[in-house]
Scaffold this motif. Structure first.
Motif, PDB file in Angstrom:
ATOM      1  N   VAL A  60       0.395  -1.706  -0.238  1.00 15.68           N
ATOM      2  CA  VAL A  60      -0.022  -0.103   0.089  1.00 15.68           C
ATOM      3  C   VAL A  60       0.779   1.090  -0.438  1.00 15.68           C
ATOM      4  N   VAL A  61       1.034   2.326  -0.815  1.00 13.84           N
ATOM      5  CA  VAL A  61       0.919   3.376  -0.914  1.00 13.84           C
ATOM      6  C   VAL A  61       0.203   4.189  -0.406  1.00 13.84           C
ATOM      7  N   PRO A  62      -0.442   4.620   1.036  1.00  9.70           N
ATOM      8  CA  PRO A  62      -0.510   5.979   0.752  1.00  9.70           C
ATOM      9  C   PRO A  62      -0.031   7.121   0.999  1.00  9.70           C
ATOM     10  N   GLU A  63      -1.132   8.689   0.737  1.00  8.87           N
ATOM     11  CA  GLU A  63      -0.388   9.423   0.814  1.00  8.87           C
ATOM     12  C   GLU A  63      -0.658  10.548   2.335  1.00  8.87           C
ATOM     13  N   ARG A  64      -1.623   9.781   3.086  1.00 11.34           N
ATOM     14  CA  ARG A  64      -1.875  10.261   4.662  1.00 11.34           C
ATOM     15  C   ARG A  64      -2.093   9.259   5.602  1.00 11.34           C
ATOM     16  N   LEU A  65      -1.357   9.727   6.126  1.00 12.69           N
ATOM     17  CA  LEU A  65      -1.646   8.439   7.698  1.00 12.69           C
ATOM     18  C   LEU A  65      -2.702   9.174   9.175  1.00 12.69           C
ATOM     19  N   ILE A  66      -3.568   8.941   9.305  1.00 14.33           N
ATOM     20  CA  ILE A  66      -3.852   9.400  10.448  1.00 14.33           C
ATOM     21  C   ILE A  66      -3.515   7.902  11.610  1.00 14.33           C
ATOM     22  N   SER A  67      -2.928   8.770  12.717  1.00 10.94           N
ATOM     23  CA  SER A  67      -3.033   7.748  13.613  1.00 10.94           C
ATOM     24  C   SER A  67      -3.405   7.669  14.811  1.00 10.94           C
ATOM     25  N   LEU A  68      -4.112   6.478  15.224  1.00  2.00           N
ATOM     26  CA  LEU A  68      -5.032   6.625  16.983  1.00  2.00           C
ATOM     27  C   LEU A  68      -3.999   6.739  17.897  1.00  2.00           C
TER      28      LEU A  68
END
Lengths: 294, 160, 771
Positions: free
Chosen positions: A46-54
C-alpha cells in the motif's frame, strides 16, 4: 523505511473523524498498532499519501460491560484482552485467540480493530468475534452505525467500511451460563505463526438441546466465514458423536480454501473437519459440565 | 506534515530532533546512536529491535517515531551497563543465555517487560512472552534458565 | 539448574584451573548490556548508503539495464552495472590462507548477459541516504528475454534439460568405493531400499549481512564486515584488481553465521563502490536481501540400498546422493566430499558404494551450512538404520550396536580414526535419558527416536589448513592474545582466552583477546568446519606454552629448581611441590622484560596435510578427525491434525574435552533447535526459482514456544586433536537431530515420512495412505 506520507496525530475521536472527513480524494489510511499496516507500507503493498494515527486516542482503549453488552474499544490491544477478566469470562474464544497471537511486542500494539480492518482471512481474533455474533461500530463525522461482523466483510480484503469511517468499537451480548465458546488455531509453528486454519465455536443449550450454534472458520476462504449449514445441522438437536461428525464434514464442505505455502486446500478442509469436530464436542462437553454443576 | 521536531526521552535522556513522518523509531534510535537496538527484519517477525515505551515492550521497527512523542523509551543499554548491569543482564551473561548476542537486547527487553507485569511467571508464560523474539543460536534453553534464575532471585527462592 | 551430565574419561588430566569450567564468556556482558558493537553499528562521516538491485526472474537473458533515471536522481552518487565491472568474477574458491586447491564459483559479480537465478545481482547503487537508494532501485527497469529454466536437479540431469552450468549440469561429484558391494548384497538376507529427501534451508542468522568500506590514507581498502572469513581479503583484492596487502578486512563479533557468512557477502560490492566513489560506503542487507543474497543448504535426494543379515550385520551399502547446487558452484564440491564420505555414518560397512552429485539448476545457489553435506547424509543413514532394523525385526538401538564402527576400524575412505569412537556411549546415554514416556491418550500418539552421527572437525585435510596465533604477557601480569579468528557467537574468542589463562596461570579476566583483523592479527583461518577451537585453540596453546616455557625457565633459575618443577596459577609462579617459594606472575614478567627474555610468541598450527581423495576409489584421508554423538527425541503426534510436539530432546556428544562446558551446552541446545526446525518447520520454497518464503514470517525457525528444555550429556574421551584433548561440537550438535525426530515420528504413527520437513499435512497424508 522508504515511504512518503502526511502523518496526522489527532488527540481525540472527534479530531480523528474530522481528519478522516477531510480526505479530499487523498489516499488516507488509519494507523493503529501498525503491526500489519507498517509491514504493508514497507513492502509497498500500500502506498498511502496520508496516515491518521490513533496513538493518542486513549478513549478508544477500553473494555466495558454495560448491561447485557460487552464492548471493546477499537484501540484495545491484544495484550489488553489477555489481561481482561471480562474477556476471559465472556469471550473465552477471543481470549484463547489472543493466547496464540503473534509475539509479545506485537500483542502490545496490535489492536482488535486493526485485526478486523486488515481484512486478512487469517486474522486470529476474527473467528472468535464472529462466533460471538459481534457487531462492529463504525463512526464518522456525522454519527455512527452498527454492522454485524458477519456482514462486515464483502470479499478478500474488502469490507463495508466507508473511507470516512473509523472502527470505534466491537461489542457482543454477554453469553449466558448456557453458552460455551472455544477456539483453536492450527499453524505451522506454535509461536508467532500465520494461521493455517482457525476455528471458533459457540454453542448454546437448553434442556439438552443445542439452541444456538456458531462455527466460524479462519484462513479457509477469502474472508473469515461462518459455516452456516453446519450450524443449522447442530441447532435444534441433541448433539451426538454422529451428528457432530456430520456437521464437521459439512463445515469442511462449506469452506473454500486455497493452496498456499503453508498448506494445501485439501489439508485445510481436513483441518476444518477435525477442529470443528473437536471444538463442537468440547463445547458441548463444557455445556454438559455447566449443566451438571448448576 | 512530513517533518517536525519531536521531543522524547531515551534512557532518561531528553531528545528533541527533527524527524520525517515515515521514520520508524528503530531508524531514529539507531541514528541517535542507540545502536544497541538491533535491526533483524523490520517487520515485527524477530523482536531484535524491541524497546520499552513507558515500560511496555514494542517492536521499534513497527512504530513510527512521531507516535512516541513525549514518551519514555528504554533500550537494553538503558537497563544497565557493564559496571552496573541490571540483574537480568547479569543473569543472561552468567547463564550462557547469550551466544552471538544479536537477539539479546530484544530478548532481555521482552523478559523485563514480562517480569514487570508478571513477577513470578510459569515456564509457559516465559515461553509465551518470548515467542516474538527469534534466537538462532541458543535453542532458548539457557534463556529460560536465565529468566527463571531471575524469578527465583526476586521471589526469594520460590519458583512456581 | 543445568541439565548436563558430564561423563569424563578416567585418564583425563586433572588440576586444570580454567579449562573445563563453565565460565562466563568474556563477550557475554557486553552483549547483555548492549555495548558490543557489531559491523552494522559503525558509521563514518560523509558515508554513502548502498543497495544491490537483484533480478526478479530466474532464467533469462538480460537484454537491457537502463540506469539513466537512477543515475539522474538527486542524491544518487554511483550506479554500477555489469558493464562497469567487465572482467570481474566472484573468484571465491575454498576460502582460507593456504588452500591448495580451488574452485571458481563461475559467477560474475554483476550480471553481464545471463540471469541464472532469482535474486542474482544486477546493479549496485550508492547514494546519500538509504531512502534515495531505495527510490533509485525503483527507477531501474531491467528488460529480460525469458529463457527456459530447470528447477529440479533430477530434471536437470536429463539430456534435454536447459544447461545452467558445467557439463550436463553436473558441477561437482564425489564417489567412494570400498570392498565388494556385489558380494555384500549377495550375502545379505534382506535388502532395504528407500529414498530420503531434504529441503532448501536458510541460515536465518539474526544479523543480516552488513559492512562498511573506506579507503584510507595508504590507499588500502578497509572493510568492516560481518563475516566468518576475514581471509576473503584476497578474494576482494582479486575481484577489484588490487594487491593482497591493499585490502584489509576488519571483522566484528558476528550476529550468527552457521555457514551463511562463509562465502563472500557484501565485501566485493563495498570495495567496488568505495573505489568508484572514493567515499565511505555502508551496505546493510534487509532480511529480504539476506534471504536472496546468500547460498542455502543443499536439498538432497538420497537413495539408500542396504544389505543386511538376519542377525543384524550390514553386508553392503549403496548410497546415491543428488544435490541441488542451484545456479552457481560455490562450495558444492566440498559439500559432496563431506556427504559421500559420511554416507555410512558411524557404522562399519566394509562393502560400500557412495556417489554424490551436485547438479546445477535455476534455483538459488547452495553452499555451506552447519553440517555441510554430512548433516544431509545423516538424515538418510539414520532413518535407513531404523528402516533396516524394522525390516529384520530388530530393536533399532540393538541393531546400531551391532554395527558401530569401533576403535581400529577403517572409515568409508579407509582411514583409522585417530581418536576415541564413543558412538555407543552417546546413543545409550541419550536414549536412556529420555526416561519414562509421557502419558498420552485418544488421537495423540507418542513416538521416540534416536540418531547417531559422525562429523569431521577441521577442514578437509587436502586444503592444508593452518592457523596462526600470538600470545604475549604484559608487565602488569595481564595477557594479550592476537588471533584473526572470527567469533560467530559460539564463544570462539572466549575459548582462546580460557586456553591462554590455563597455560599461563592467570584468570579469564586477565586475558584480552584482539581478533578478526586481516592486517594486524595473525591469520587464524576461517570460523567454519568446526575448526576454530581445534585449529586456533591449538595455535594459541602452542604460543602460550612457548611463552610459559621461557618464563618458567627464568623462574626456575630464581627458585633454583628445574623448570619442570615450576607451576603457574592464580597469577603466581611457584615451585609445584613447595608453593611457599613463589612470586607474583607480573614480577616474573618484569624480570624477563628487563633481561630481554622474549615474552610473546607467534605460533602456527598445521592440520594434517594430505592429497585429495583417490579419484578412482575415493579412498584417503578427508578430515583430521571425527566427532561422534547422538540425539534422542520423544514427541507426540496429533493423528487428527498432524501436529507434532517435541517433548524431550537430548543431545549426547563426546566433545573430547569441554573447554567451557556451558559453551558446549550452548552448542548442543542450539543445534537441537536448529535440527528441530530442519525436521519440522523450515523450508525455503522456490516456485520456478522464485522465492516464496521471503521473510521470517514465512520461513519458520522454531520459537520459544516450539521447543522443549534441551538436555545435554557431555562425554569427555579426552582423545581429540584439539587443545587439551578437545574435539569439535559446532556442527555435530545439529547433525543427528533431524533424523532422530523423523525416527520418532515414524515410531509414533507407524509410517515413515521420508521427506523433510515433516509438516502436519504430510503426517495426515501419510496416515491416510496407511489406511
Amino acid at each position: 523505511m522508504f515511504a512518503e506520507f502526511d502523518l496526522e496525530m489527532p488527540n481525540s475521536l472527534d479530531e480523528a473523524v474530522l481528519a478522516l472527513a477531510r480526505s479530499d480524494g487523498i489516499e488516507t489510511l488509519t494507523l493503529a498498532g501498525g503491526s500489519s499496516l507498517m509491514v504493508d507500507i514497507r513492502a509497498r503493498r500500500v502506498v498511502p499519501e496520508r496516515l491518521i494515527s490513533l496513538a493518542r486516542i486513549n478513549e478508544l482503549r477500553r473494555i466495558e460491560i454495560l448491561g447485557p453488552r460487552i464492548t471493546i474499544g477499537s484501540r484495545t490491544t491484544v495484550s489488553d484482552i489477555l489481561r481482561s477478566n471480562q474477556v476471559a469470562e465472556h469471550g473465552a474464544a477471543l481470549a484463547a485467540s489472543a493466547e496464540v497471537f503473534a509475539g509479545q511486542m506485537v500483542r502490545n500494539v496490535a489492536t482488535v480493530a486493526g485485526n478486523i480492518a486488515c481484512g486478512s482471512p487469517a486474522a486470529d481474533l476474527v473467528p472468535p468475534l464472529l462466533s460471538l455474533d459481534a457487531d462492529v461500530v463504525l463512526t464518522n463525522a456525522s454519527g455512527f452505525r452498527t454492522v454485524p461482523l458477519a456482514d462486515y466483510f464483502t470479499g478478500f480484503k474488502q469490507d463495508v467500511r466507508r473511507p470516512d469511517e473509523l472502527i470505534t468499537a466491537i461489542s457482543w451480548d454477554v453469553p449466558g451460563a448456557k453458552c460455551a465458546n472455544r477456539f483453536y488455531k492450527l499453524a505451522r509453528r506454535k509461536g508467532d505463526a500465520i494461521t493455517v486454519t482457525g476455528v471458533a465455536v459457540t454453542l448454546g443449550a437448553a434442556n439438552g438441546v443445542c439452541t444456538k450454534a456458531r462455527v466460524a472458520l479462519g484462513a479457509v476462504a477469502p474472508i473469515v466465514m461462518r459455516a452456516r449449514a453446519a450450524e443449522a445441522m447442530l441447532e435444534g438437536s441433541t448433539l451426538t458423536v454422529e451428528l457432530i461428525e456430520e456437521a464437521s464434514l459439512k463445515a469442511a464442505e462449506e469452506c473454500q480454501p486455497i493452496d498456499d505455502i503453508r498448506a494445501s486446500a485439501d489439508y485445510r478442509r481436513h483441518a476444518v473437519h477435525m477442529l470443528t469436530r473437536r471444538l463442537v464436542a468440547g463445547a458441548w462437553a463444557d455445556l454438559h459440565l455447566a449443566t451438571e454443576v448448576s | 506534515m512530513r517533518e517536525k521536531a519531536i521531543v522524547f526521552e531515551v534512557n532518561e535522556r531528553q531528545h528533541c530532533t527533527t524527524i520525517p513522518s515515515h521514520r520508524t523509531l528503530l531508524e531514529v534510535l539507531r541514528a541517535l546512536g542507540y545502536v544497541d537496538v538491533k535491526c533483524g527484519c523490520e517487520k515485527g517477525d524477530c523482536g531484535a529491535c524491541a524497546v520499552l515505551v513507558d515500560g511496555e515492550a514494542i517492536d521499534s521497527c513497527l512504530t513510527l517515531a512521531w507516535t512516541v512523542e513525549g514518551r519514555a523509551i528504554t533500550t537494553v543499554a538503558g537497563l544497565g551497563n557493564s559496571n552496573n548491569p541490571h540483574p537480568l543482564q547479569a543473569a543472561f551473561a552468567r547463564n550462557g543465555a547469550i551466544q552471538c548476542g544479536f537477539c539479546t537486547p530484544g530478548v532481555i527487553i521482552a523478559s523485563e517487560s514480562l517480569l514487570r507485569k508478571t513477577p513470578n511467571p510459569s515456564d509457559d508464560e516465559i515461553r509465551f512472552a518470548l515467542s516474538g523474539n527469534l534466537c538462532r543460536c541458543t535453542g532458548y534453553t539457557k534463556i529460560f534458565e536465565a529468566v527463571r534464575e531471575m524469578v527465583l532471585t526476586r521471589s526469594g527462592g520460590v519458583l512456581r | 539448574m543445568s541439565t548436563t551430565v558430564k561423563i569424563p574419561a578416567t585418564h583425563l588430566e586433572t588440576g586444570s584451573r580454567q579449562v573445563g569450567r563453565p565460565l562466563e564468556r568474556i563477550d557475554a556482558k557486553g552483549k547483555a548490556v548492549g555495548s558490543t558493537r557489531y559491523a552494522g553499528d559503525y558509521v563514518m562521516p560523509d558515508m554513502l548508503h548502498a543497495k544491490v538491485l537483484r533480478s526478479t526472474v530466474a532464467s533469462a537473458n538480460l537484454r537491457r539495464l537502463d540506469v539513466t533515471k537512477a543515475r539522474a536522481l538527486p542524491g544518487v552518487v554511483c550506479v554500477l552495472t555489469g558493464a562497469d565491472v567487465p572482467k570481474h568474477m566472484v573468484s571465491t574458491d575454498i576460502p582460507g590462507q593456504t588452500g591448495s586447491w580451488g574452485q571458481n564459483t563461475g559467477q560474475p559479480i554483476l550480471v553481464h548477459d545471463r540471469v541464472r537465478y532469482f535474486g542474482e545481482p544486477l546493479a549496485l547503487i550508492a547514494s546519500e541516504s538509504r531512502d534515495i537508494a531505495e527510490r533509485a532501485m525503483t527507477l531501474i527497469e531491467p528488460e529480460y528475454e525469458p529463457l527456459p529454466g530447470v528447477f529440479d536437479p533430477i530434471e536437470a540431469l536429463k539430456p534435454e534439460a536447459p544447461l545452467v552450468q558445467g557439463v550436463g549440469n553436473v558441477v561437482a561429484s564425489q564417489m567412494v568405493r570400498k570392498g565388494d558391494v556385489k558380494h555384500g548384497f549377495e550375502t545379505a538376507d534382506v535388502i532395504v531400499e528407500r529414498v530420503y529427501r531434504t529441503q532448501f534451508i536458510e541460515h536465518a542468522f539474526l544479523e543480516p549481512e552488513v559492512g562498511l568500506s573506506w579507503i584510507d590514507e595508504n590507499d588500502v581498502i578497509n572493510i568492516h564486515v560481518s563475516t566468518q572469513v576475514i581471509e576473503h581479503f584476497r578474494v576482494v583484492a582479486d575481484a577489484v584488481g588490487l594487491p593482497y596487502n591493499r585490502v584489509r578486512i576488519r571483522g566484528a563479533l558476528v550476529g550468527g553465521g552457521f555457514g551463511g557468512k562463509e562465502d563472500v557477502t557484501v565485501e566485493i560490492y563495498l570495495a567496488l563502490l568505495a573505489l568508484a566513489t572514493r567515499r565511505p560506503v555502508r551496505l546493510e542487507y534487509t532480511r529480504e536481501d539476506s534471504f536472496v543474497g546468500h547460498g542455502k543448504r543443499h536439498p538432497f535426494v538420497m537413495t539408500y540400498r542396504t544389505g543386511v543379515k538376519n542377525d543384524g550385520t550390514i553386508t553392503a551399502l549403496e548410497a546415491k546422493f543428488i544435490a541441488d547446487a542451484g545456479a552457481y558452484v560455490f562450495l558444492s564440491p566440498s559439500v559432496m566430499v563431506y556427504a559421500a564420505t559420511a554416507a555410512p555414518g558411524p557404522y562399519k560397512i566394509d562393502n560400500l558404494i557412495a556417489d554424490a552429485k551436485a547438479v546445477a539448476t535455476n534455483n538459488m545457489y547452495t553452499s555451506a551450512f552447519r553440517g555441510f553435506g554430512a548433516a544431509q547424509a545423516c538424515v538418510a543413514y539414520e532413518q535407513q538404520m531404523d528402516e533396516v532394523a524394522k525390516a529384520i525385526g530388530m530393536d533399532p538401538v540393538k541393531f546400531r550396536r551391532k554395527n558401530y564402527m569401533r576403535a581400529g576400524d577403517r572409515t568409508a575412505t579407509g582411514v583409522v580414526v585417530p581418536s576415541a569412537i564413543w558412538t555407543e556411549q552417546c546413543v545409550d546415554q541419550a536414549w536412556t535419558a529420555l526416561g519414562e514416556p509421557v502419558e498420552v491418550s485418544g488421537p495423540i500418539k507418542i513416538g521416540r527416536g534416536v540418531a547417531a552421527c559422525l562429523q569431521g572437525y577441521g577442514r578437509l585435510t587436502s586444503l592444508h589448513d593452518t592457523s596462526e596465533g600470538w600470545v604475549g604477557v604484559e608487565r602488569d601480569g595481564t595477557v594479550t592474545v592476537r588471533s584473526g579468528v572470527t567469533d560467530i557467537g559460539a564463544g570462539q574468542v572466549s575459548a582462546l582466552a580460557q586456553i591462554a589463562a590455563e597455560v599461563l596461570g592467570v584468570t579469564l579476566q586477565d586475558v584480552a583477546v584482539y581478533n578478526s583483523d586481516s592486517a594486524v592479527t595473525p591469520l587464524a583461518g576461517t570460523t567454519t568446519a568446526t575448526r576454530a577451537l581445534y585449529m586456533t585453540g591449538n595455535a594459541i596453546r602452542q604460543a602460550a606454552e612457548a611463552v610459559r616455557r621461557r618464563l618458567a625457565q627464568r623462574a626456575a633459575k630464581a627458585f633454583n629448581v628445574p623448570p619442570d618443577d615450576i607451576d603457574m596459577a592464580f597469577s603466581k609462579v611457584f615451585v609445584a611441590d613447595d608453593p611457599a617459594q613463589s612470586m607474583a606472575f607480573r614480577d616474573l614478567v618484569r624480570i624477563c622484560a628487563a633481561e630481554g627474555i622474549h615474552c610473546s610468541e607467534l605460533a602456527m598450527f598445521c592440520a594434517p596435510f594430505t592429497e585429495k581423495l583417490n579419484p578412482e576409489t575415493g579412498q584417503g584421508q578427508v578430515h583430521p578427525d571425527f566427532s561422534y554423538g547422538a540425539h534422542a527425541i520423544e514427541l507426540t503426534v496429533d493423528t487428527e491434525t498432524g501436529e507434532i510436539t517435541v517433548i524431550k530432546s537430548v543431545g549426547a556428544h563426546d566433545v573430547g574435552r569441554a573447554i567451557n562446558p556451558a559453551a558446549v551446552e550452548g552448542q548442543i541446545e542450539g543445534g537441537a533447535v536448529q535440527g528441530q526446525g530442519y525436521a519440522l518447520s523450515e523450508e525455503m520454497i522456490y516456485k520456478e526459482g522464485r522465492l516464496m518464503t521471503p521473510s521470517l514470517s514465512e520461513y519458520l525457525i522454531p520459537t520459544a514456544m516450539d521447543v522443549p528444555q534441551v538436555k545435554c550429556i557431555i562425554l569427555e574421551s579426552g582423545s581429540g586433536l584439539g587443545p587439551f584433548g578437545a574435539k569439535g561440537i559446532g556442527e555435530a550438535a545439529l547433525t543427528p537431530v533431524a533424523a532422530a525426530i523423523a525416527n520418532a515420528v515414524a515410531d509414533a504413527i507407524g509410517v515413515r515420512i521420508a521427506e523433510l520437513p515433516i509438516t502436519p499435512e504430510k503426517v495426515v497424508n501419510a496416515l491416510r495412505e496407511k489406511e
